[in-house]
Design a protein around this motif. Sequence first.
Motif, PDB file in Angstrom:
ATOM      1  N   MET A   1      -5.860-126.425  10.327  1.00  0.00           N
ATOM      2  CA  MET A   1      -6.409-125.958   9.055  1.00  0.00           C
ATOM      3  C   MET A   1      -5.426-125.046   8.330  1.00  0.00           C
ATOM      4  SD  MET A   1      -8.899-126.089   6.919  1.00  0.00           S
ATOM      5  CE  MET A   1     -10.331-126.703   7.811  1.00  0.00           C
ATOM      6  N   ALA A   2      -4.761-124.155   9.076  1.00  0.00           N
ATOM      7  CA  ALA A   2      -3.803-123.249   8.448  1.00  0.00           C
ATOM      8  C   ALA A   2      -2.671-124.025   7.789  1.00  0.00           C
ATOM      9  CB  ALA A   2      -3.247-122.274   9.484  1.00  0.00           C
ATOM     10  N   LEU A  21      -7.461-119.089   2.982  1.00  0.00           N
ATOM     11  CA  LEU A  21      -7.146-118.687   4.353  1.00  0.00           C
ATOM     12  C   LEU A  21      -8.328-117.972   5.000  1.00  0.00           C
ATOM     13  CD1 LEU A  21      -3.492-117.359   3.947  1.00  0.00           C
ATOM     14  CD2 LEU A  21      -4.200-119.251   5.418  1.00  0.00           C
ATOM     15  N   ALA A  24     -10.894-120.460   5.948  1.00  0.00           N
ATOM     16  CA  ALA A  24     -10.501-121.323   7.068  1.00  0.00           C
ATOM     17  C   ALA A  24     -10.368-120.570   8.375  1.00  0.00           C
ATOM     18  CB  ALA A  24      -9.173-122.018   6.731  1.00  0.00           C
ATOM     19  N   ASP A  25      -9.806-119.358   8.319  1.00  0.00           N
ATOM     20  CA  ASP A  25      -9.409-118.662   9.544  1.00  0.00           C
ATOM     21  C   ASP A  25      -9.956-117.248   9.671  1.00  0.00           C
ATOM     22  OD1 ASP A  25      -7.841-120.831  10.421  1.00  0.00           O
ATOM     23  OD2 ASP A  25      -6.179-120.210   9.142  1.00  0.00           O
ATOM     24  N   HIS A  30     -15.437-117.691  12.594  1.00  0.00           N
ATOM     25  CA  HIS A  30     -15.248-117.829  14.040  1.00  0.00           C
ATOM     26  C   HIS A  30     -16.609-117.749  14.723  1.00  0.00           C
ATOM     27  CE1 HIS A  30     -13.961-117.060  18.159  1.00  0.00           C
ATOM     28  NE2 HIS A  30     -12.748-117.475  17.798  1.00  0.00           N
ATOM     29  N   ASP A 148     -11.021-109.430   5.552  1.00  0.00           N
ATOM     30  CA  ASP A 148     -11.609-109.887   6.813  1.00  0.00           C
ATOM     31  C   ASP A 148     -12.486-108.817   7.452  1.00  0.00           C
ATOM     32  OD1 ASP A 148     -11.774-112.191   8.465  1.00  0.00           O
ATOM     33  OD2 ASP A 148     -10.468-111.271   9.962  1.00  0.00           O
ATOM     34  N   GLN A 199      -1.737-114.635   6.274  1.00  0.00           N
ATOM     35  CA  GLN A 199      -1.945-115.643   7.315  1.00  0.00           C
ATOM     36  C   GLN A 199      -1.668-115.073   8.701  1.00  0.00           C
ATOM     37  OE1 GLN A 199       0.857-118.959   7.520  1.00  0.00           O
ATOM     38  NE2 GLN A 199      -0.882-120.353   7.715  1.00  0.00           N
ATOM     39  N   LEU A 202      -4.414-112.805   9.951  1.00  0.00           N
ATOM     40  CA  LEU A 202      -5.566-113.576  10.415  1.00  0.00           C
ATOM     41  C   LEU A 202      -5.283-114.265  11.749  1.00  0.00           C
ATOM     42  CD1 LEU A 202      -6.772-115.105   7.030  1.00  0.00           C
ATOM     43  CD2 LEU A 202      -7.762-113.182   8.283  1.00  0.00           C
ATOM     44  N   VAL A 203      -4.040-114.663  11.977  1.00  0.00           N
ATOM     45  CA  VAL A 203      -3.671-115.238  13.274  1.00  0.00           C
ATOM     46  C   VAL A 203      -3.924-114.223  14.387  1.00  0.00           C
ATOM     47  CG1 VAL A 203      -1.701-115.936  14.699  1.00  0.00           C
ATOM     48  CG2 VAL A 203      -2.020-116.943  12.435  1.00  0.00           C
ATOM     49  N   HIS A 205      -5.990-111.655  14.291  1.00  0.00           N
ATOM     50  CA  HIS A 205      -7.435-111.456  14.419  1.00  0.00           C
ATOM     51  C   HIS A 205      -8.079-112.584  15.217  1.00  0.00           C
ATOM     52  CE1 HIS A 205      -8.617-108.343  11.105  1.00  0.00           C
ATOM     53  NE2 HIS A 205      -7.828-107.842  12.021  1.00  0.00           N
ATOM     54  N   ARG A 206      -7.713-113.818  14.905  1.00  0.00           N
ATOM     55  CA  ARG A 206      -8.317-114.938  15.631  1.00  0.00           C
ATOM     56  C   ARG A 206      -7.923-114.903  17.104  1.00  0.00           C
ATOM     57  NH1 ARG A 206     -11.176-118.514  12.768  1.00  0.00           N
ATOM     58  NH2 ARG A 206     -11.176-120.068  14.423  1.00  0.00           N
TER      59      ARG A 206
END
Length: 224
Positions: A1-2, A21, A24-25, A30, A148, A199, A202-203, A205-206
């Motif tokens: 998705m990213a 973003l 999606a992320d 989540h 976020d 981005q 968020l990476v 965070h995920r």
Amino acid sequence: MAFQVQQEAARLGAAETIGALLAADGAKGHSYIACTIFARGREAARDLADAVHFLSSLHGRHPGVIDHARDKAADPEVRAWLDAAAAGFAEERAYLMRAVVAAGPLPSTPGHAECEAAVTGQRHALDMLGRSDRNGCALGAALALVLDWRAVRAVIDAAAQRFGLALTPPALPSARQALAIAAEAGSPAVERAMVFGAQQLLVQHRGLWGLLEARSEARAEVFA
């Protein structure tokens, strides 16, 4: 998705791309952090305590991403927004730390040393984003954090309620204000840097949400 979002970035402005973003992320999408953590029955207390402890490991230190971005800001409008965001996040950080105290000790979980090492790596990655000399990168990370945090805040509020802590009003600037700052990015190079910073935030965070979910599952196996 990213990757799909990156492809769209050439046709969209920074505000639209960062919004995509988030959709999606972001934490809101989540399954664990947006839903499962609130529906774990007897395990919810451990899961919420775990979440606030690890959030404090990632975002509980000063200076953070927003503070570093503010130090680099030259544009008066951007600087004013970052001043407000930094002041607001200081209040959010204090609230998070009160939630950590109310939650008590970190729940015992198998593989804890590996988890600590992973979060240390994530914290280092965020520090590098905030200190980046690439014009727009730190701002993009700060924008993504503010945007976020709204979903993250729901977890902190749930922990506060669970552990008898008074709720406090959100202190960060609005999403509309954040996206307005993103929309005024300027050059395409700055837009790309902002999107990259957002981005990468968020990476991280995920990665944390996945870590928390794995820890919850590990505890469930032990205490089953």
